[in-house]
Scaffold this motif. Structure first.
Motif, PDB file in Angstrom:
ATOM      1  N   VAL A 131       0.839  -1.204   0.000  1.00 61.22           N
ATOM      2  CA  VAL A 131       0.000   0.000   0.000  1.00 61.22           C
ATOM      3  C   VAL A 131       0.871   1.250   0.000  1.00 61.22           C
ATOM      4  O   VAL A 131       0.609   2.219  -0.725  1.00 61.22           O
ATOM      5  CB  VAL A 131      -0.945   0.003   1.216  1.00 61.22           C
ATOM      6  CG1 VAL A 131      -1.756   1.300   1.265  1.00 61.22           C
ATOM      7  CG2 VAL A 131      -1.876  -1.204   1.167  1.00 61.22           C
ATOM      8  N   GLU A 132       1.932   1.230   0.796  1.00 63.63           N
ATOM      9  CA  GLU A 132       2.850   2.378   0.838  1.00 63.63           C
ATOM     10  C   GLU A 132       3.505   2.593  -0.520  1.00 63.63           C
ATOM     11  O   GLU A 132       3.699   3.730  -0.962  1.00 63.63           O
ATOM     12  CB  GLU A 132       3.919   2.135   1.911  1.00 63.63           C
ATOM     13  CG  GLU A 132       3.369   2.171   3.331  1.00 63.63           C
ATOM     14  CD  GLU A 132       4.412   1.762   4.364  1.00 63.63           C
ATOM     15  OE1 GLU A 132       5.495   1.280   3.953  1.00 63.63           O
ATOM     16  OE2 GLU A 132       4.136   1.912   5.580  1.00 63.63           O
ATOM     17  N   ASP A 133       3.819   1.512  -1.215  1.00 69.38           N
ATOM     18  CA  ASP A 133       4.426   1.591  -2.535  1.00 69.38           C
ATOM     19  C   ASP A 133       3.454   2.219  -3.538  1.00 69.38           C
ATOM     20  O   ASP A 133       3.827   3.063  -4.358  1.00 69.38           O
ATOM     21  CB  ASP A 133       4.817   0.178  -2.996  1.00 69.38           C
ATOM     22  CG  ASP A 133       5.914   0.192  -4.050  1.00 69.38           C
ATOM     23  OD1 ASP A 133       6.605   1.217  -4.174  1.00 69.38           O
ATOM     24  OD2 ASP A 133       6.086  -0.831  -4.731  1.00 69.38           O
ATOM     25  N   MET A 134       2.179   1.813  -3.472  1.00 69.53           N
ATOM     26  CA  MET A 134       1.165   2.392  -4.348  1.00 69.53           C
ATOM     27  C   MET A 134       1.017   3.884  -4.098  1.00 69.53           C
ATOM     28  O   MET A 134       0.922   4.682  -5.039  1.00 69.53           O
ATOM     29  CB  MET A 134      -0.176   1.671  -4.126  1.00 69.53           C
ATOM     30  CG  MET A 134      -0.181   0.234  -4.608  1.00 69.53           C
ATOM     31  SD  MET A 134      -1.478  -0.791  -3.845  1.00 69.53           S
ATOM     32  CE  MET A 134      -2.936   0.206  -4.078  1.00 69.53           C
ATOM     33  N   ILE A 135       0.992   4.278  -2.829  1.00 63.86           N
ATOM     34  CA  ILE A 135       0.853   5.695  -2.476  1.00 63.86           C
ATOM     35  C   ILE A 135       2.060   6.485  -2.962  1.00 63.86           C
ATOM     36  O   ILE A 135       1.922   7.607  -3.469  1.00 63.86           O
ATOM     37  CB  ILE A 135       0.665   5.855  -0.958  1.00 63.86           C
ATOM     38  CG1 ILE A 135      -0.684   5.255  -0.532  1.00 63.86           C
ATOM     39  CG2 ILE A 135       0.745   7.319  -0.546  1.00 63.86           C
ATOM     40  CD1 ILE A 135      -0.878   5.197   0.967  1.00 63.86           C
ATOM     41  N   GLU A 136       3.246   5.896  -2.834  1.00 61.19           N
ATOM     42  CA  GLU A 136       4.449   6.563  -3.335  1.00 61.19           C
ATOM     43  C   GLU A 136       4.338   6.810  -4.836  1.00 61.19           C
ATOM     44  O   GLU A 136       4.699   7.877  -5.339  1.00 61.19           O
ATOM     45  CB  GLU A 136       5.683   5.707  -3.062  1.00 61.19           C
ATOM     46  CG  GLU A 136       6.973   6.317  -3.610  1.00 61.19           C
ATOM     47  CD  GLU A 136       8.146   5.366  -3.568  1.00 61.19           C
ATOM     48  OE1 GLU A 136       9.153   5.715  -2.939  1.00 61.19           O
ATOM     49  OE2 GLU A 136       8.055   4.283  -4.184  1.00 61.19           O
ATOM     50  N   GLY A 137       3.817   5.821  -5.572  1.00 64.37           N
ATOM     51  CA  GLY A 137       3.642   5.973  -7.013  1.00 64.37           C
ATOM     52  C   GLY A 137       2.673   7.090  -7.358  1.00 64.37           C
ATOM     53  O   GLY A 137       2.890   7.855  -8.302  1.00 64.37           O
ATOM     54  N   LEU A 138       1.597   7.193  -6.576  1.00 70.11           N
ATOM     55  CA  LEU A 138       0.635   8.278  -6.775  1.00 70.11           C
ATOM     56  C   LEU A 138       1.292   9.639  -6.565  1.00 70.11           C
ATOM     57  O   LEU A 138       1.118  10.563  -7.358  1.00 70.11           O
ATOM     58  CB  LEU A 138      -0.540   8.121  -5.809  1.00 70.11           C
ATOM     59  CG  LEU A 138      -1.727   7.290  -6.265  1.00 70.11           C
ATOM     60  CD1 LEU A 138      -2.692   7.083  -5.112  1.00 70.11           C
ATOM     61  CD2 LEU A 138      -2.431   7.959  -7.435  1.00 70.11           C
ATOM     62  N   LYS A 139       2.044   9.746  -5.480  1.00 69.19           N
ATOM     63  CA  LYS A 139       2.693  11.021  -5.164  1.00 69.19           C
ATOM     64  C   LYS A 139       3.682  11.419  -6.255  1.00 69.19           C
ATOM     65  O   LYS A 139       3.694  12.568  -6.718  1.00 69.19           O
ATOM     66  CB  LYS A 139       3.403  10.937  -3.821  1.00 69.19           C
ATOM     67  CG  LYS A 139       2.472  10.873  -2.615  1.00 69.19           C
ATOM     68  CD  LYS A 139       3.273  10.786  -1.319  1.00 69.19           C
ATOM     69  CE  LYS A 139       2.363  10.796  -0.095  1.00 69.19           C
ATOM     70  NZ  LYS A 139       3.142  10.679   1.167  1.00 69.19           N
ATOM     71  N   LYS A 140       4.512  10.470  -6.681  1.00 70.75           N
ATOM     72  CA  LYS A 140       5.525  10.778  -7.695  1.00 70.75           C
ATOM     73  C   LYS A 140       4.890  11.095  -9.043  1.00 70.75           C
ATOM     74  O   LYS A 140       5.310  12.030  -9.737  1.00 70.75           O
ATOM     75  CB  LYS A 140       6.501   9.610  -7.829  1.00 70.75           C
ATOM     76  CG  LYS A 140       7.452   9.467  -6.652  1.00 70.75           C
ATOM     77  CD  LYS A 140       8.489   8.379  -6.904  1.00 70.75           C
ATOM     78  CE  LYS A 140       9.518   8.340  -5.789  1.00 70.75           C
ATOM     79  NZ  LYS A 140      10.553   7.302  -6.014  1.00 70.75           N
ATOM     80  N   GLY A 141       3.884  10.309  -9.421  1.00 68.72           N
ATOM     81  CA  GLY A 141       3.231  10.551 -10.701  1.00 68.72           C
ATOM     82  C   GLY A 141       2.516  11.889 -10.745  1.00 68.72           C
ATOM     83  O   GLY A 141       2.609  12.635 -11.722  1.00 68.72           O
ATOM     84  N   CYS A 142       1.809  12.210  -9.674  1.00 67.46           N
ATOM     85  CA  CYS A 142       1.086  13.488  -9.621  1.00 67.46           C
ATOM     86  C   CYS A 142       2.061  14.664  -9.588  1.00 67.46           C
ATOM     87  O   CYS A 142       1.838  15.683 -10.249  1.00 67.46           O
ATOM     88  CB  CYS A 142       0.171  13.526  -8.405  1.00 67.46           C
ATOM     89  SG  CYS A 142      -1.295  12.465  -8.556  1.00 67.46           S
TER      90      CYS A 142
END
Length: 325
Positions: free
Chosen positions: A53-64
């Protein structure tokens, strides 16, 4: 979709989310728009850990952050077996200035913003490094990597993100004692795992007295995207395969033969470069970051390509298939 668009053996969940965001942003860019908000629905299988879940959130933050986007909401749902990510994107464009695949005319120049070929070469490279079917022996000639080099590349891969530059890669590789050739190889892997969408500078084009008449991104390969553009606009096309920009590492002639370069430049998908038909283009007016790769012709002529041998031949619509073997 895990197993279709990304493989956990190659990609982190963060990278998969970033790539999904890039795919959507590229569609907005291809219409001349500005991406604003996204909504994410995530399918989470049994056994999902907190670190996932933390990895998914990191991807969201970086992509946005990369595309100046905001997450407007979304949903999560149980997935029986695999992870999947579904993104809806909202963007804006000035009234009357949206670009479509239709609108190109005979005589327009065909222009590519960005490169093609790196994503497919990156996938072949991953197949060779991890000994999976995607390799097919295609990358063996230029990799020539020892076991220690492969292990070091695997250590670097999770740190790659959408905004990683070649300078960043050179720094990471240098810390592990890897040479410039390996830096280029990691660059191809980055292009497949976490590509960055190319945005066309329309102000620069307008200032040159040029007009984009149609545009599409390269998500399924030049051959298939060109067929869509020509079909929507009612034109044919003639492209010069030698004019298609490919990563410098592939263009040296030491990596692939001419037939292989033609293949990756035409069929490589998930590049997220932009291909546009532009009217009014003459010598010396090529926009920044662009390459003229051909022109639109009479529809009766169909789609043809001039190869490295100088001969013209029909283009086979061999688009990129998002599927792992």
């Amino acid at each position: 979709m895990e197993g279709v668009h990304f493989r956990r053996k190659y990609s982190t969940l963060s990278q998969a989310v970033q790539k999904a965001i890039t795919s959507n942003v590229s569609d907005i860019y291809s219409m001349g728009g500005r991406p604003l908000r996204i909504l994410l629905s995530a399918g989470v299988p049994a056994g999902c850990q907190e670190k996932d879940v933390e990895d998914m959130i990191e991807g969201l933050k970086k992509g946005c952050a990369c595309y100046d986007l905001r997450l407007a909401g979304g949903d999560t749902v149980f997935s029986p077996e695999f992870f999947f990510f579904d993104i809806s994107i909202l963007g804006s464009v000035e009234k009357g200035s949206a670009l479509k695949r239709e609108g190109a005319m005979k005589g327009d120049s065909l222009v590519l913003f960005g490169e093609c070929g790196g994503s497919m070469a990156g996938l072949w490279t991953l197949g060779e490094i991890f000994d999976t079917p995607e390799g097919n022996g295609m990358a063996r000639d230029f990799m020539r990597l020892g076991e220690k080099e492969r292990d070091k590349i695997k250590e670097i891969m999770p740190a790659l993100s959408t905004d990683t530059t070649m300078e960043d890669i050179a720094g990471m590789a240098g810390e592990k004692g890897l040479n410039r050739r390996v830096v280029e190889i990691i660059g191809l892997i980055k292009q497949h795992l976490v590509p960055r969408a190319v945005r066309v500078n329309r102000k620069d084009i307008d200032s040159r007295g040029l007009k984009i008449t149609a545009m599409t991104d390269i998500s399924d390969g030049i051959a298939e995207e060109l067929a869509s553009l020509c079909g929507a606009s009612g034109t044919g096309a003639l492209i010069d395969l030698q004019a298609i920009p490919v990563p410098s590492f592939l263009a040296t002639g030491q990596v692939f033969g001419e037939d292989q370069i033609e293949r990756v430049s035409l069929a490589s998908g998930e590049e997220y470069s932009q291909m546009a038909a532009i009217s009014g283009l003459t010598g010396g007016t090529v926009p920044e970051g662009a390459a003229v790769i051909g022109e639109l012709t009479d529809p009766i002529e169909g789609m043809k390509a001039r190869g490295y041998d100088g001969k013209k031949r029909k283009i086979v619509e061999s688009g990129y298939e998002h599927d792992f073997q």
